[in-house]
Design an enzyme around this catalytic site. Structure first.
Site, PDB file in Angstrom:
ATOM      1  N   ARG A  30     -22.077  58.555 -52.561  1.00 33.06           N
ATOM      2  CA  ARG A  30     -21.815  59.525 -52.842  1.00 33.06           C
ATOM      3  C   ARG A  30     -22.015  59.866 -54.165  1.00 33.06           C
ATOM      4  NH1 ARG A  30     -22.341  59.982 -48.281  1.00 33.06           N
ATOM      5  NH2 ARG A  30     -21.033  60.144 -46.981  1.00 33.06           N
ATOM      6  N   CYS A  32     -13.705  65.380 -46.668  1.00 32.12           N
ATOM      7  CA  CYS A  32     -13.019  64.114 -46.765  1.00 32.12           C
ATOM      8  C   CYS A  32     -12.236  63.941 -48.320  1.00 32.12           C
ATOM      9  CB  CYS A  32     -13.986  62.955 -46.526  1.00 32.12           C
ATOM     10  SG  CYS A  32     -14.493  62.814 -45.081  1.00 32.12           S
ATOM     11  N   GLU A  55     -13.184  62.018 -53.376  1.00 31.99           N
ATOM     12  CA  GLU A  55     -14.384  62.571 -53.048  1.00 31.99           C
ATOM     13  C   GLU A  55     -14.291  64.137 -53.211  1.00 31.99           C
ATOM     14  OE1 GLU A  55     -17.199  63.170 -49.204  1.00 31.99           O
ATOM     15  OE2 GLU A  55     -16.330  61.243 -49.497  1.00 31.99           O
TER      16      GLU A  55
END
Length: 295
Positions: free
Chosen positions: A169, A218, A288
């Site tokens: 990520r 998310c 995130e």
């Protein structure tokens, strides 16, 4: 508020209320929203202003604070939304192209490997920035090269996937960048097989995620050796609310604006969840969702 802005060929908009722009429908005013005409126009802006520069994409994974965003906020527009086949099984897409559109284009071209993008509600630029991923694949596994403009000095660079230093990520480049174009590589396959795979992904998403609510994907990255949603659930946070913000009961790593929430409602609820998980499991959850603006 008077701001001195360099002459450009793109479009400036002043005092833009970000709650009208973002997926979560929260956020104060951005002093200036700028859509460049092309890469050269973007570089011109960066080289001729000392104002702070922020970048947004589809706004599908950000919270803009109630105080808004100072300086200049850059949003790539339709001029950067192109998708075209390059050669063999290679596709080039601008930073503003939607990842879902890229997935469908690849399918039409009978190029497989990009199906996972169909369920990610963001742009190519944002996906490259955060190494977006789902269903066992990520950007790092399919991107070949990337064009990026340095937000500090306006330099244009072409980078390989290896040079990005991708990990889970995120990338490992130094400095701040805006990703204006990327080339993706897939493999040949039949159109019907690709469509079938995308339908399977969309069906799974619809069954497991609150797709009809005001959400931003998310909330937290999965910590090493853990699933964020499971930590949140076992910390008693499923369905937890704060003002107009709520943790989804359907998928508890999703944050919802269910009743005219403010940005503070959403951010504070996320931090309450982080504290609960830290107290119970001694695990630090990392956002995130990006949070923009000052307190």
């Amino acid at each position: 508020m008077l701001i001195s802005l360099p002459k450009v060929r793109g479009i400036y908009r002043c005092d833009v209320l970000m709650s009208k722009v973002t997926w979560l429908n929260v956020g104060g005013q951005a002093d200036v929203l700028f859509k460049p005409r092309d890469i050269e126009d973007l570089i011109c802006l960066i080289k001729n202003t000392e104002l702070p520069i922020s970048v947004i994409g589809a706004t599908s994974n950000i919270i803009v604070r109630d105080s808004g965003i100072r300086g200049i906020t850059v949003k790539l527009g339709k001029e950067f939304a192109y998708i075209k086949r390059k050669n063999n099984n290679s596709i080039v897409a601008g930073g503003a192209a939607l990842l879902s559109n890229l997935a469908y284009f690849a399918g039409e071209q009978q190029i497989s490997g990009l199906e996972f993008l169909v369920g990610i509600p963001g742009t190519v630029g944002g996906g490259v920035e955060m190494n977006a991923g789902a269903y066992g694949s990520d950007i790092a596994s399919v991107v070949q090269s990337i064009k990026a403009v340095n937000l500090e000095d306006g330099s244009l660079c072409e980078l390989s996937s290896k040079e990005m230093g991708y990990v889970y990520r995120k990338h490992c480049l130094n400095g701040r960048w805006i990703f204006v174009e990327a080339e993706f590589q897939g493999i040949s396959s039949e159109h019907e097989m690709i469509l079938s795979r995308m339908k399977e992904i969309i069906d799974k998403k619809n069954k497991s995620q609150p797709v009809r609510g005001k959400t931003a994907g998310c909330i937290f990255k999965n910590p090493k050796d853990y699933q964020a949603w499971k930590l949140i659930d076992e910390s008693g946070c499923r369905g937890l609310n704060n003002g107009g913000a709520k943790i989804s009961k359907k998928h508890c790593n999703f944050l919802l604006n269910y009743n005219n929430a403010t940005a503070s409602d959403l951010e504070n609820l996320g931090n309450r969840v982080r504290d609960a998980v830290k107290d119970k499991f001694d695990v630090e959850l990392e956002w995130e969702i990006r949070v923009l603006g000052s307190y």
